[in-house]
Write a protein that holds these residues in place. Structure first.
Motif, mmCIF file in Angstrom:
data_model
loop_
_atom_site.group_PDB
_atom_site.id
_atom_site.type_symbol
_atom_site.label_atom_id
_atom_site.label_comp_id
_atom_site.label_asym_id
_atom_site.label_seq_id
_atom_site.Cartn_x
_atom_site.Cartn_y
_atom_site.Cartn_z
ATOM 1 N N GLY A 11 68.388 97.759 65.041
ATOM 2 C CA GLY A 11 68.074 96.766 64.010
ATOM 3 C C GLY A 11 67.036 95.756 64.428
ATOM 4 O O GLY A 11 66.386 95.155 63.577
ATOM 5 N N ALA A 12 66.869 95.535 65.719
ATOM 6 C CA ALA A 12 65.952 94.494 66.189
ATOM 7 C C ALA A 12 64.546 95.009 66.426
ATOM 8 O O ALA A 12 63.643 94.217 66.693
ATOM 9 N N ILE A 13 64.349 96.302 66.345
ATOM 10 C CA ILE A 13 63.065 96.868 66.762
ATOM 11 C C ILE A 13 61.925 96.412 65.859
ATOM 12 O O ILE A 13 60.903 95.913 66.340
ATOM 13 N N ARG A 14 62.062 96.605 64.563
ATOM 14 C CA ARG A 14 60.934 96.351 63.658
ATOM 15 C C ARG A 14 60.443 94.913 63.747
ATOM 16 O O ARG A 14 59.241 94.647 63.785
ATOM 17 N N ILE A 15 61.383 93.978 63.775
ATOM 18 C CA ILE A 15 60.980 92.572 63.781
ATOM 19 C C ILE A 15 60.403 92.168 65.124
ATOM 20 O O ILE A 15 59.339 91.549 65.219
ATOM 21 N N ASN A 16 61.080 92.528 66.206
ATOM 22 C CA ASN A 16 60.659 92.053 67.521
ATOM 23 C C ASN A 16 59.408 92.743 68.050
ATOM 24 O O ASN A 16 58.814 92.280 69.016
ATOM 25 N N THR A 17 59.015 93.855 67.458
ATOM 26 C CA THR A 17 57.766 94.484 67.884
ATOM 27 C C THR A 17 56.569 93.999 67.077
ATOM 28 O O THR A 17 55.451 94.460 67.295
ATOM 29 N N GLN A 18 56.792 93.071 66.171
ATOM 30 C CA GLN A 18 55.674 92.545 65.395
ATOM 31 C C GLN A 18 55.495 91.041 65.547
ATOM 32 O O GLN A 18 54.440 90.493 65.219
ATOM 33 N N GLU A 19 56.517 90.358 66.108
ATOM 34 C CA GLU A 19 56.432 88.908 66.162
ATOM 35 C C GLU A 19 55.468 88.407 67.229
ATOM 36 O O GLU A 19 55.150 87.220 67.267
ATOM 37 N N TYR A 20 54.995 89.293 68.090
ATOM 38 C CA TYR A 20 53.967 88.861 69.049
ATOM 39 C C TYR A 20 52.705 88.407 68.328
ATOM 40 O O TYR A 20 51.874 87.660 68.881
ATOM 41 N N LEU A 21 52.517 88.851 67.079
ATOM 42 C CA LEU A 21 51.345 88.441 66.309
ATOM 43 C C LEU A 21 51.317 86.932 66.094
ATOM 44 O O LEU A 21 50.236 86.331 66.008
ATOM 45 N N ASP A 22 52.503 86.308 66.009
ATOM 46 C CA ASP A 22 52.541 84.852 65.866
ATOM 47 C C ASP A 22 51.934 84.167 67.089
ATOM 48 O O ASP A 22 51.258 83.141 66.969
ATOM 49 N N VAL A 23 52.182 84.732 68.270
ATOM 50 C CA VAL A 23 51.621 84.161 69.494
ATOM 51 C C VAL A 23 50.102 84.332 69.506
ATOM 52 O O VAL A 23 49.358 83.405 69.850
ATOM 53 N N LEU A 24 49.625 85.518 69.100
ATOM 54 C CA LEU A 24 48.186 85.760 69.078
ATOM 55 C C LEU A 24 47.490 84.895 68.032
ATOM 56 O O LEU A 24 46.283 84.635 68.141
ATOM 57 N N GLY A 25 48.234 84.457 67.046
ATOM 58 C CA GLY A 25 47.640 83.632 66.001
ATOM 59 C C GLY A 25 47.420 82.190 66.408
ATOM 60 O O GLY A 25 46.694 81.460 65.723
ATOM 61 N N ARG A 26 48.005 81.758 67.526
ATOM 62 C CA ARG A 26 47.881 80.359 67.926
ATOM 63 C C ARG A 26 46.431 79.914 68.105
ATOM 64 O O ARG A 26 46.029 78.883 67.566
ATOM 65 N N PRO A 27 45.611 80.638 68.886
ATOM 66 C CA PRO A 27 44.218 80.196 69.030
ATOM 67 C C PRO A 27 43.469 80.125 67.705
ATOM 68 O O PRO A 27 42.581 79.288 67.529
ATOM 69 N N MET A 28 43.809 81.007 66.778
ATOM 70 C CA MET A 28 43.158 80.969 65.468
ATOM 71 C C MET A 28 43.497 79.673 64.748
ATOM 72 O O MET A 28 42.621 79.001 64.189
ATOM 73 N N VAL A 29 44.774 79.317 64.765
ATOM 74 C CA VAL A 29 45.202 78.096 64.068
ATOM 75 C C VAL A 29 44.534 76.875 64.696
ATOM 76 O O VAL A 29 44.039 75.984 63.993
ATOM 77 N N LEU A 30 44.508 76.845 66.018
ATOM 78 C CA LEU A 30 43.937 75.700 66.713
ATOM 79 C C LEU A 30 42.418 75.620 66.531
ATOM 80 O O LEU A 30 41.831 74.545 66.651
ATOM 81 N N ALA A 31 41.789 76.760 66.246
ATOM 82 C CA ALA A 31 40.338 76.753 66.017
ATOM 83 C C ALA A 31 39.976 76.182 64.658
ATOM 84 O O ALA A 31 38.811 75.864 64.409
ATOM 85 N N GLY A 32 40.955 76.087 63.766
ATOM 86 C CA GLY A 32 40.721 75.483 62.459
ATOM 87 C C GLY A 32 39.789 76.292 61.591
ATOM 88 O O GLY A 32 39.878 77.522 61.520
#
Length: 1170
Positions: free
Chosen positions: A484-505
């Motif tokens: 049950g945890a596979i689908r969600i936990n294998t995609q949430e790394y995208l939130d981490v990769l999105g940090r520099p994008m958010v900070l770049a404005g």
């Protein structure tokens, strides 16, 4: 020098009595009543007779000269217009740019509004579903399954009740007053079913709490969140707190509700807008206009965060190395979880990303043949998935080996890669080594590579080292305790990769356009413009800028809407427009026709796979990807529309970039399509006169007319039945004129003009001739204007060609080839007979009508005849005989005092005479048993002779792959009655106490969960005739075509096989696409050749060889922007886990319960949750 041989008249009875092959220049004196193999000059004489007969018939009945005259006489009724390639490309590129620019404005409006709404929103801890008004897109399809309804008590749904109206733009029913909401089943369901599921889990007394792992050297904040076992994960999957999840989802629904007004306002400004969608990082999708969600056949696993457009918009390109622990401590079930996790991880990658997968124990090695990072395209990912499946656990764990391999892969600069985000994803069941020395050597202090660690399975290992690895390298730690945890936990790394994008404005807020993919709501093939949406709030405690991505905004553009901006009919049958992206994948192309589309995957067809690849096209593709303008005139190979033939043609390629996008536009024109006819029927009396020849009451005298099913007017009802379509057209024309604003005047005027011109051909040529005299079934003419006229009317009952001339293979090939083009009926190897008695089977012979008007050359029409197969087979024998008078009856006999040459009529028992077309298909034969094989590839008829023709360079072979094919799934071997995939523990497992305490209770349960989600783990689904069509899958097929080489026009040779050798002669027929072949009849079967294959076949596994292709990757460019680093990024949020310490009583109770369920075949109580 001719090679000759003799055969006795009795050879058909006793072939061994004569020496069949004599390779001497001077032959022994012939015996009485013996015949010799025809000399070369004799066969050349026969060939000339055949050529003259064909030319005579086409001159009389084809009417090429007469039709030229008719066009010249009606010169005042049309103008000759010019296609200027550069101007056309510039205009179309500008139109597409304008179309997409309108969507971009709407997209930016939505993204800005979303950020404002979220920033102004006040978080509510106690929010309830009753506080929110929204339309749940699943509400109307949620309880369609009667078994599910029976298991759950009905509760009132809070979803709005809407009415929907059919909309042709969306091809479904919509409501323009509201947006709809879709939430993944495994995230949250604001209905009673989630509550019921948790109640049932509680009823089993298996809920409990366990604090997160905490150690002195790596403190983890205490968590008050309760722990839920897999039964609860059935409802909530990876979410550890359903109450917290519900609060997040409900707040998300609350603030996104304000987007509905922006959706509506956008549509008012641009009524052509299609789906407007906001995909949230929480999994919530709000789309406009509202429409019910499409109920899947199986469990609905749609999650917006796994869609191609969301992934592309949520992060910059990635270089990823996945390393999988395959040491002996990885139990069978845990290894299966790891394999599935890798599958799901690969599905989060797009064609802009690069990846490699390796397994490690004491040593690390790639799981596949790929030795370096490769593009994460569909075919490469398929190789990974197949090879991951065969991973075997053994040995001991050495994290150092795995990480060193991964870092080496990422540091290899001699290969093509994304050169943006770099990351290592490690799947393991746990370990104690932190490999700090490896990180110090390869990654510190800059930490350019992020490390994500995944603890897989249920175990008692200390997870602190895994947490430390992730946190010390700007990554994240995840736990995957169950399926049950596979689908969600294998995609949430995208939130981490999105940090520099958010900070770049605003620098990172750039619109990207996706590859082509299938819309999940039935719109068909689309591209999507994407724009990330950022969280603009600040952390009140630290005054730090929020670094979370809120989601991705998307607006769809249907490919059909882009196609409408491209010219079609003025380019002629073989001219076309295409467009490609930075990967070289086609956005537009006439050969982009996927048969079955997996909506989870983009439709990626490379330009060099859409056409037959050559060096010129490689250069054109590179120039287009680089954003250059250009034009080139080339000679190239093309496939016929029916994919049976190859033609060598001349084409002009012209290209230019579509500004403000990643696309480039191309135009392809043959020389004869530089000019085209534009009718100008200003005389309304003439319009009416010509229009009358479209009426069915004129068909008996003028021949039947088929009109191309084009969009002549907006209100014209389309139909696949041409008779019905013609009726609809006539009915509409009684209400409107050809000059009406709702009609395409160019199409209508040209159609009516060609109706009149082809009718004049009937009056001047066809009516005065007796078709039976020349054994013709029909005569016909087809035009660029969309008219196909078949005479006489009764012959049209057996007309099998496309009613749209531009989609008819004979029409397009006739334009590209000089002379008379023969087209036998298309018969595969399974066909067993023709209906010869009714004379309904014929052979098409066609040729293009070339006009020269004022020094401008064009080909506006194709004319031809349909030969009676049986009658022309007899005529063929006579023409290829030694008769001096073709009308003389009786068989010529040899003078006893002299030898005679065999011919195709008198010696048809000893001599095979055939006409083969330029694709290697049988057209005519002197053998009656060949008549039912007309239209087959000749190797199916005489493999020995066809091989000789190929080996002597009469034919050239071209092999290619079709990446858009459809195949029936191959049967899987399934021996025994036991469920497949069930883990059987080893002796070592039985002796391992840890296995008993941490794995036993989970084994069957998780197998059930696997089985419910991936049915193939548990059962073989029977394939029935009724379900076969729906079970077809996309696949790769291998195509082989043959075409004439330019080496030989005539040739004598021997098929050497000892006493079974055969003589043959082959001669090209001038001004046709035919090869005339005369050969000895085989007298024995000892020299059977390997049969040449022409039929399309499913490509064998790993064919084409991806392992070789990746070493010579095609040229591509990634996105122009990259956001993988920001100095202000806060990496303190790097994941935490919770150890599972089950009680022995619970474990035993679960195991007994599951064994009971298995034995009794009762359904799993929580199955309906999935």
């Amino acid at each position: 020098m001719a090679i000759s041989a003799q055969t006795c008249s009795a050879s058909s009875m006793v072939p061994a009595l004569c020496g069949h092959i004599v390779l001497l220049l001077v032959l022994s004196a012939p015996a009485a009543d013996c015949y010799s193999f025809p000399q070369q000059y004799t066969m050349q004489y026969w060939a000339r007779r055949l050529e003259q007969e064909i030319d005579g018939v086409m001159r009389i009945f084809g009417g090429v000269q007469q039709l030229r005259g008719i066009y010249n006489e009606n010169r005042n009724l049309f103008e000759v217009k010019e296609n200027v390639p550069r101007k056309l490309v510039e205009k179309v590129a500008g139109d597409i740019e304008s179309l997409l620019a309108k969507k971009v404005r709407a997209l930016k409006n939505l993204a800005d509004a979303a950020e404002r709404f979220q920033k102004a929103h006040r978080w509510q801890d106690n929010i309830k579903e009753d506080d929110i008004e929204y339309y749940d897109s699943k509400a109307d399809t949620e309880y369609d399954d009667p078994e599910v309804d029976g298991e759950y008590e009905k509760e009132k749904s809070n979803s709005l009740k809407l009415e929907f109206t059919e909309d042709p733009n969306f091809k479904t029913k919509v409501n323009y007053s509201y947006a709809a909401v879709q939430i993944p089943t495994d995230i949250y369901k604001g209905s009673h079913r989630s509550v019921q599921c948790l109640k049932r889990a509680s009823a089993l007394h298996i809920t409990g709490t366990s604090p997160p792992a905490t150690t002195p050297d790596f403190p983890v904040p205490a968590s008050p969140l309760p722990w839920y076992p897999p039964s609860a994960l059935c409802c909530l999957q990876a979410n550890t707190n359903p109450g917290e999840t519900a609060t997040v989802i409900l707040n998300e629904l609350n603030w996104t509700q304000a987007l509905e007004d922006v959706f509506i306002e956008n549509r008012k400004k641009d009524p052509s807008l299609l789906w407007q969608v906001f995909g949230s990082a929480t999994g919530v999708t709000r789309y406009y206009p509202a429409t019910p969600w499409r109920a899947p056949n199986k469990i609905d696993l749609y999650d917006v965060r796994r869609r191609p457009w969301y992934i592309q918009g949520a992060s910059s390109p990635k270089d990823m190395v996945i390393i999988v622990d395959v040491s002996g401590s990885v139990s069978g079930l845990t290894l299966k979880l790891m394999k599935t996790s890798v599958y799901e991880m690969l599905d989060t990658l797009s064609d802009d990303d690069y990846v490699n997968v390796a397994s490690f124990n004491e040593k690390a090695k790639p799981v596949s043949c790929f030795k370096h990072l490769v593009q994460a395209n569909i075919r490469n990912k398929k190789v990974f998935k197949e090879d991951v499946q065969v991973m075997v656990a053994k040995g001991t764990t050495d994290y150092k080996a795995g990480f060193e391999y991964a870092f080496d892969q990422l540091q290899n600069s001699n290969i093509t890669r994304a050169n943006c985000n770099k990351m290592i994803m490690m799947f393991t069941d746990g370990g104690e080594d932190r490999v700090q020395d490896v990180f110090e050597k390869y990654n510190w202090p800059n930490k350019t590579v992020r490390v994500f660690t995944f603890s897989v399975g249920q175990h008692n290992y200390d997870v602190t080292p895994l947490q430390w690895m992730a946190c010390a390298n700007k990554g994240y730690y995840f736990e995957i305790p169950s399926i049950g945890a596979i689908r969600i936990n294998t995609q949430e790394y995208l939130d981490v990769l999105g940090r520099p994008m958010v900070l770049a404005g605003n620098k990172a807020k750039q619109v990207q356009w996706t590859n082509v993919y299938q819309d999940a709501l039935g719109l068909g093939l689309v591209v999507t413009g994407t724009l990330p949406v950022f969280n603009l709030t600040e952390d009140s405690s630290s005054n730090r800028k929020n670094q979370l991505i809120l989601g991705v905004m998307g607006i769809d553009v249907a490919l059909n809407d882009i196609k409408k901006l491209t010219p079609r009919y003025n380019l002629g049958a073989n001219g076309y427009v295409f467009a490609i992206d930075l990967n070289g994948y086609v956005l537009l192309h006439p050969n982009l026709q996927p048969q079955i589309i997996n909506f989870r995957e983009p439709v990626t067809l490379d330009f060099l796979d859409a056409e037959l690849e050559d060096e010129y096209k490689e250069e054109i593709r590179r120039s287009m990807i680089d954003g250059n303008e250009g034009q080139r005139f080339i000679k190239t190979l093309i496939k016929s529309l029916d994919e049976r033939y190859i033609d060598e043609v001349f084409r002009t390629y012209t290209w230019a970039p579509i500004k403000s996008t990643n696309y480039s536009l191309g135009l392809v024109l043959p020389p004869y399509s530089i000019y085209y006819i534009q009718a100008n029927l200003s005389d309304q009396i003439l319009q009416v006169k010509y229009f009358e020849f479209l009426l069915p009451n004129s068909f008996e005298s003028e021949g039947r007319v088929f009109i191309a099913p084009r969009e002549y007017c907006k209100d014209l009802d389309q139909s696949d039945n041409n008779t019905e379509f013609l009726e609809n057209f006539i009915a509409l024309m009684e209400k409107v004129t050809p000059d009406s604003k709702q009609c395409d005047n160019f199409l209508l005027h040209n159609l009516i003009l060609d109706t009149g011109i082809t009718q004049q051909l009937v009056e001047r040529v066809w009516k005065d001739q007796d078709l039976n005299t020349y054994s013709l079934l029909a005569v016909f003419a087809a035009t660029d204007g969309g008219i196909t006229r078949v005479f006489p009317n009764k012959a049209a009952d057996y007309w099998e060609e496309a009613h749209e001339p531009f989609n008819a293979s004979f029409y397009r090939r006739s334009l590209d080839n000089k002379g008379y083009i023969f087209k036998p009926p298309n018969r595969d190897s399974n066909y067993r007979g023709f209906d010869l008695e009714n004379n309904t089977i014929g052979i098409l012979v066609s040729t293009a009508v070339e006009l020269s008007i004022g020094g401008r050359t064009l080909k506006p029409a194709v004319v031809g005849v349909k030969l009676d197969l049986e009658a022309w087979a007899e005529k063929f024998k006579v023409l290829a005989s030694n008769r001096t008078d073709r009308d003389q009856l009786g068989t010529r006999r040899c003078d006893p005092s002299a030898s005679c040459e065999m011919d195709c009529e008198a010696n048809n028992k000893d001599l095979i005479c055939v006409l083969i077309d330029d694709g290697g298909f049988l057209v005519l034969s002197n053998q009656e048993d060949h008549w039912y094989q007309v239209g087959r590839f000749f190797s199916e008829v005489d493999a020995n002779l066809m091989s000789a023709l190929y080996n002597n360079s009469f034919f050239t072979r071209k092999e290619s792959y079709d990446f858009q094919s459809v195949c029936v799934p191959e049967a899987q071997s399934n021996t025994g009655a036991a469920p497949r995939g069930v883990f059987v523990p080893t002796v070592a497992d039985f002796l391992n106490l840890a296995w008993w305490t941490s794995a036993a209770a989970w084994s069957l349960f998780q197998q059930f969960l696997y089985g419910l989600t991936y049915s193939s783990w548990f059962q073989t689904e029977d394939v029935t005739a009724d379900s076969m069509e729906s079970r077809e899958t996309s696949c790769i097929t291998k195509q082989t075509q043959y075409y004439f080489s330019t080496v030989n026009a005539t040739y004598n040779a021997i098929i050497d096989c000892g006493n079974c050798s055969r003589l043959f002669h082959a001669q090209r027929l001038a001004n046709t696409n035919l090869l005339f072949v005369v050969a000895d009849k085989p007298i024995c079967s000892q020299c059977e050749s390997v049969k040449l294959l022409q039929a399309e076949i499913r490509a064998p596994p790993r064919d084409p060889n991806q392992c070789e292709l990746v070493d010579k990757p095609r040229y591509r460019k990634g996105p122009h922007i990259c956001f993988d680093y920001n100095a202000t990024e806060d990496t303190s949020d790097c994941g935490r886990g919770a150890s599972f310490r089950p009680s022995l009583d619970v474990l035993l109770s679960l195991q007994l319960l599951l064994l009971y369920l298995t034995a009794s075949r009762h359904p799993l109580p929580l199955a309906s949750c999935l």
